[in-house]
Design an enzyme around this catalytic site. Structure first.
Site, PDB file in Angstrom:
ATOM      1  N   ASP A  46       0.786  -1.230   0.000  1.00  0.00           N
ATOM      2  CA  ASP A  46       0.000   0.000   0.000  1.00  0.00           C
ATOM      3  C   ASP A  46       0.823   1.288   0.000  1.00  0.00           C
ATOM      4  O   ASP A  46       0.327   2.339  -0.346  1.00  0.00           O
ATOM      5  CB  ASP A  46      -0.957   0.020   1.193  1.00  0.00           C
ATOM      6  CG  ASP A  46      -0.228  -0.036   2.539  1.00  0.00           C
ATOM      7  OD1 ASP A  46       1.003  -0.182   2.533  1.00  0.00           O
ATOM      8  OD2 ASP A  46      -0.908   0.056   3.580  1.00  0.00           O
ATOM      9  N   ARG A 229      -4.632   4.103   6.386  1.00  0.00           N
ATOM     10  CA  ARG A 229      -4.960   3.716   5.020  1.00  0.00           C
ATOM     11  C   ARG A 229      -5.879   4.743   4.371  1.00  0.00           C
ATOM     12  O   ARG A 229      -6.441   5.615   5.020  1.00  0.00           O
ATOM     13  CB  ARG A 229      -5.643   2.335   5.023  1.00  0.00           C
ATOM     14  CG  ARG A 229      -4.758   1.206   5.543  1.00  0.00           C
ATOM     15  CD  ARG A 229      -3.600   0.938   4.595  1.00  0.00           C
ATOM     16  NE  ARG A 229      -4.070   0.631   3.258  1.00  0.00           N
ATOM     17  CZ  ARG A 229      -4.316  -0.615   2.811  1.00  0.00           C
ATOM     18  NH1 ARG A 229      -4.116  -1.651   3.601  1.00  0.00           N
ATOM     19  NH2 ARG A 229      -4.747  -0.811   1.580  1.00  0.00           N
ATOM     20  N   TYR A 238       1.952  -2.741  11.745  1.00  0.00           N
ATOM     21  CA  TYR A 238       3.029  -3.728  11.703  1.00  0.00           C
ATOM     22  C   TYR A 238       3.474  -3.926  13.145  1.00  0.00           C
ATOM     23  O   TYR A 238       3.885  -2.966  13.809  1.00  0.00           O
ATOM     24  CB  TYR A 238       4.195  -3.246  10.843  1.00  0.00           C
ATOM     25  CG  TYR A 238       3.904  -3.244   9.357  1.00  0.00           C
ATOM     26  CD1 TYR A 238       3.938  -4.430   8.623  1.00  0.00           C
ATOM     27  CD2 TYR A 238       3.600  -2.060   8.688  1.00  0.00           C
ATOM     28  CE1 TYR A 238       3.679  -4.425   7.262  1.00  0.00           C
ATOM     29  CE2 TYR A 238       3.332  -2.055   7.324  1.00  0.00           C
ATOM     30  CZ  TYR A 238       3.367  -3.241   6.620  1.00  0.00           C
ATOM     31  OH  TYR A 238       3.100  -3.253   5.279  1.00  0.00           O
ATOM     32  N   PRO A 307       8.540  -5.666   4.641  1.00  0.00           N
ATOM     33  CA  PRO A 307       7.649  -4.649   4.062  1.00  0.00           C
ATOM     34  C   PRO A 307       7.656  -3.308   4.766  1.00  0.00           C
ATOM     35  O   PRO A 307       6.992  -2.379   4.308  1.00  0.00           O
ATOM     36  CB  PRO A 307       6.267  -5.313   4.200  1.00  0.00           C
ATOM     37  CG  PRO A 307       6.375  -6.135   5.439  1.00  0.00           C
ATOM     38  CD  PRO A 307       7.805  -6.621   5.499  1.00  0.00           C
TER      39      PRO A 307
END
Length: 591
Positions: A46, A229, A238, A307
Site C-alpha cells: 500500500d 490507510r 506492523y 515490508p
C-alpha cells in the site's frame, strides 16, 4: 501450434503491468499470463513512494492516485515514558518527506487500485490471459533464433492440455515463488532472521491520539508501525512479536493482544479486522537476473525483503519501468539489444542488492532486542528514520556508468543534476501560453528521450548565437536516429528552458528545432519552450537555481524515457549528445 509473441509477461503484478504499459506505448505485441482468475481485488502492498507517483504522473494517471490516497505528511515518534516505562509518550514529530526531495507526495493506496490504473492504459481489451499457470520456461541454445524462449502453460478449463508459447523475450514477474526463476535453475541467496512480525488492516476504536498519522511506537512490550490507510477509518499495524514466536502459531487474537500491550496506557479495540498475516523477516535476491538477455526477472521473483520500508510494490514497479522502455526501443528497431538490454541487469540488480542491504539495517532499527543491545536511544532512532527518508522515497537510486548513463565532469554546468539519478523538477512558465507548471510535466512518459537545453537569456546576442549553433547540430543528431515515417520528436524530443523575461522575447527568436511540425494536422508544436520567470499566480520557480545551472554557461541534459539522466554536457560540446546516442542506438538516416 505454438503461439508466437514478441514479449511474454508472466505475472500481472506491479512489475508486469508497468512493463506492459511501456510496450503498449511502443505498440509492441505482448501477452500477459496471470495465474489468478482475474485482476487483483485486494492487495497487501500500500505504500506509494514519491518516485512512483512521478512515474504515474508521466503516464498521466497520478491525479487518480492522489485523489483516492491517504497523504503521508507527518511522522509521530513514541517511546516509553520517562516516568513510567510501561507507558508510552510522544517524543517527536517530523515531516514525512524531506523538503525539496520531490514535487510529489508520499501516499498510501491499495495495490489493487494501483494495478487497476495501469490496466486502464492497456486498451479496451488488454492481452491478459487470466487463470493461466506457467509450467516451465526454456531458452534455445541457438543464438540466431527469432523466438528462442519456449513457455509451457495450462489454462483453467483446458484439462490436462498444455499451451505452448514462443517468445522473443520473457519477463518473469511471477513473485517470490517464481516458476520462471525455478525453471531456469536460479536460486535465491541471502538469509532470514528469527524476528517475527504481524500485520493487520483494522478499523480501530482507540484513544491513541495519532491514529491518523504515520507513527512509530516503541514500548517496553515491543514496537508498532502505524500506517493510516486510504479513506477515513482503516489503519495498518506492523507489530513486533516477542522473541521465540513461531509464525505458524500466530493468531489474530495474539496480534490484537500484543497491540494492546504496546499502546498502553491508551485504549485499543478492534471492531473489525479486514486482513492479517504474520511473517519472518528475510532478505534474499536471485543469483542471476537474466538468462541470455532473453528472460529477465523482476520484482519479488528476484528480490525479497521486509515490508516496513514500503519498498516492495515500488521497487517491483520500477523494475518493470526499467525493462519496459528498453524492450520497446529494441523491438521497434531503434536500439541495439546487445548494448541496451544488459543495462537492465546492471541497473536493477545493483538496486536490489542495495535495497536488501538497506532493509537489513532498517529492520534492525525496529528490533527491540537490537536497540537494547546497542544502546540505541529513541532520539537516535527517530534521527535515523528521518535520515532514511530520501531512500524510502525512491529518490536515492543512482545507476552506474553504462551506455545510457555517461558521467562527465559536469557539476559546474548543472550542480543539482546527477547522471544516473532521476531528473529533478522545478517550476517554469510555458512560453506559448504563460502557464506555470513543473518542467517534467512537459516530458511525458511516452517512450521518447529528451534533450533539455538551458540556453540562458535570449536578450543577450551571444546567448542567441550560441543557441542557434547548438540547435543546428542537435537537429542533425536527432534526425540521424529518427525513422523517416516518425514525427521528428518521436524518438528524441527537445525542451528549451530560457533565463529570459518571457514578455521580452518573441516566438521568431526560438530556433525551429524547438518548434517541430508534428501530429495529425502537421502543426508547429509550440509546447517545448519554457522560461524561468515570474508567473501570474504561482510565483517564481527559480529553475536555473534549482538545477544548479548558471545562465552565462547554460547546459544540455539528456534525459532517458524513464526520467533518469543519461548525460550532461555544455552548449559548446553538443557533439557529445551524438556520441552518446551512437553508443546504443541504430542509425535511421545518414546525411
Amino acid at each position: 501450434m505454438p503461439e508466437k509473441v514478441d514479449v511474454l509477461i508472466v505475472g500481472s503484478g506491479s512489475a508486469g503491468l508497468c512493463a506492459a504499459v511501456w510496450l503498449s506505448k511502443f505498440n509492441i505485441p505482448y501477452t500477459l499470463l496471470e495465474r489468478r482468475s482475474g485482476p487483483l481485488e485486494v492487495g497487501q502492498a500500500d505504500g506509494v513512494q514519491t518516485r512512483t507517483i512521478e512515474i504515474f504522473d508521466s503516464f498521466g494517471i497520478a491525479e487518480d492516485v492522489l485523489r483516492q490516497a491517504y497523504h503521508v505528511l507527518e511522522v509521530a515518534f513514541w517511546a516509553p515514558s520517562e516516568s513510567d516505562s510501561h507507558k508510552i509518550e510522544r517524543r517527536k514529530y517530523a515531516a514525512d518527506k524531506e523538503t525539496g526531495i520531490s514535487h510529489q507526495p508520499h501516499v498510501i493506496l491499495n495495490q489493487a487500485r494501483m494495478n487497476g490504473l495501469m490496466i486502464s492504459l492497456l486498451g479496451d481489451k488488454p492481452p491478459v490471459e487470466y487463470g493461466t499457470e506457467v509450467l516451465g520456461v526454456a531458452v534455445s541454445d541457438e543464438n540466431d533464433e527469432e523466438y528462442p524462449v519456449t513457455v509451457t502453460a495450462r489454462r483453467d478449463g483446458d484439462g490436462e492440455e498444455e499451451r505452448v508459447y514462443q517468445a522473443k523475450y520473457v519477463l518473469g514477474c511471477d513473485g517470490a515463488h517464481s516458476t520462471v526463476r525455478k525453471s531456469l535453475g536460479f536460486r535465491m541467496v541471502g538469509d532470514s532472521t528469527d524476528a517475527v512480525w504481524g500485520v493487520m488492516d483494522i478499523y480501530p476504536r482507540t484513544t491513541f491520539p495519532d491514529i491518523r498519522k504515520k507513527a512509530v511506537v516503541a514500548s517496553a512490550a515491543g514496537n508498532i508501525l502505524v500506517i493510516p490507510r486510504e479513506g477515513d477509518a482503516m489503519v495498518r499495524f506492523y507489530i513486533e512479536l516477542p522473541p521465540g514466536t513461531v509464525v505458524a502459531d500466530v493468531s489474530l487474537e495474539s496480534l490484537q493482544e500484543q497491540a494492546r500491550l504496546i499502546f498502553q496506557p491508551y485504549e485499543m479495540e478492534f471492531p473489525e479486522t479486514a486482513w492479517w498475516s504474520a511473517y519472518a523477516i528475510g532478505q534474499r535476491h536471485a543469483d542471476f537476473f537474466h538468462h541470455k538477455h532473453r528472460v529477465f526477472l523482476t520484482g519479488d521473483a528476484c528480490h525479497t525483503h521486509s515490508p516496513k520500508a514500503g519498498q516492495g510494490m515500488n521497487v517491483s514497479l520500477q523494475d518493470g519501468h526499467n525493462i519496459g522502455w528498453k524492450l520497446g526501443m529494441v523491438l521497434k528497431g531503434l536500439a541495439d539489444p546487445a548494448k541496451l538490454l544488459p543495462t537492465y541487469v546492471s541497473e536493477r540488480e545493483r538496486t536490489a542488492i542495495e535495497l536488501i542491504e538497506f532493509d537489513r539495517e532498517f529492520t534492525r532499527l525496529f528490533s527491540s532486542k537490537y536497540r537494547a543491545e546497542h544502546g540505541i536511544t529513541p532520539e537516535y532512532f527517530a534521527e535515523q528514520f528521518v535520515r532514511a527518508g530520501r531512500y524510502t522515497a525512491g529518490q536515492a537510486v543512482r545507476y552506474g556508468e553504462s551506455v545510457v548513463t555517461t558521467p562527465k565532469k559536469t557539476k559546474e554546468l548543472a550542480g543539482n543534476v546527477t547522471v544516473g539519478m532521476r531528473f529533478p523538477s522545478a517550476q517554469v512558465v510555458r512560453f506559448c501560453d504563460a502557464k506555470a507548471m513543473q518542467l517534467v510535466k512537459g516530458m511525458p512518459g511516452d517512450g521518447q528521450w529528451f534533450v533539455v537545453v538551458f540556453a540562458g537569456d535570449l536578450a543577450r546576442a551571444e546567448h542567441t548565437k550560441r543557441l542557434r549553433t547548438a540547435s543546428e547540430m542537435l537537429q542533425r543528431i536527432v534526425a540521424r536516429y529518427t525513422p523517416a515515417d516518425y514525427d521528428p520528436d518521436r524518438v528524441i524530443d527537445r525542451v528549451l528552458v530560457l533565463a529570459s523575461k518571457r514578455q521580452k522575447i518573441e516566438q521568431e527568436q526560438i530556433p525551429e528545432f524547438f518548434t517541430p511540425t508534428t501530429g495529425k494536422w502537421k502543426m508547429k508544436n509550440l509546447f517545448k519552450t519554457y522560461v524561468d520567470d515570474e508567473s501570474y499566480n504561482s510565483g517564481h520557480g527559480h529553475a536555473y537555481q534549482a538545477y544548479g545551472v548558471h545562465p552565462e554557461r547554460g547546459a544540455v541534459v539528456v534525459v532517458r524515457p524513464d526520467q533518469y539522466v543519461g548525460l550532461v554536457t555544455s552548449l559548446d560540446e553538443v557533439e557529445a549528445v551524438g556520441q552518446f546516442f551512437d553508443g546504443f542506438m541504430h542509425v535511421s538516416n545518414v546525411e
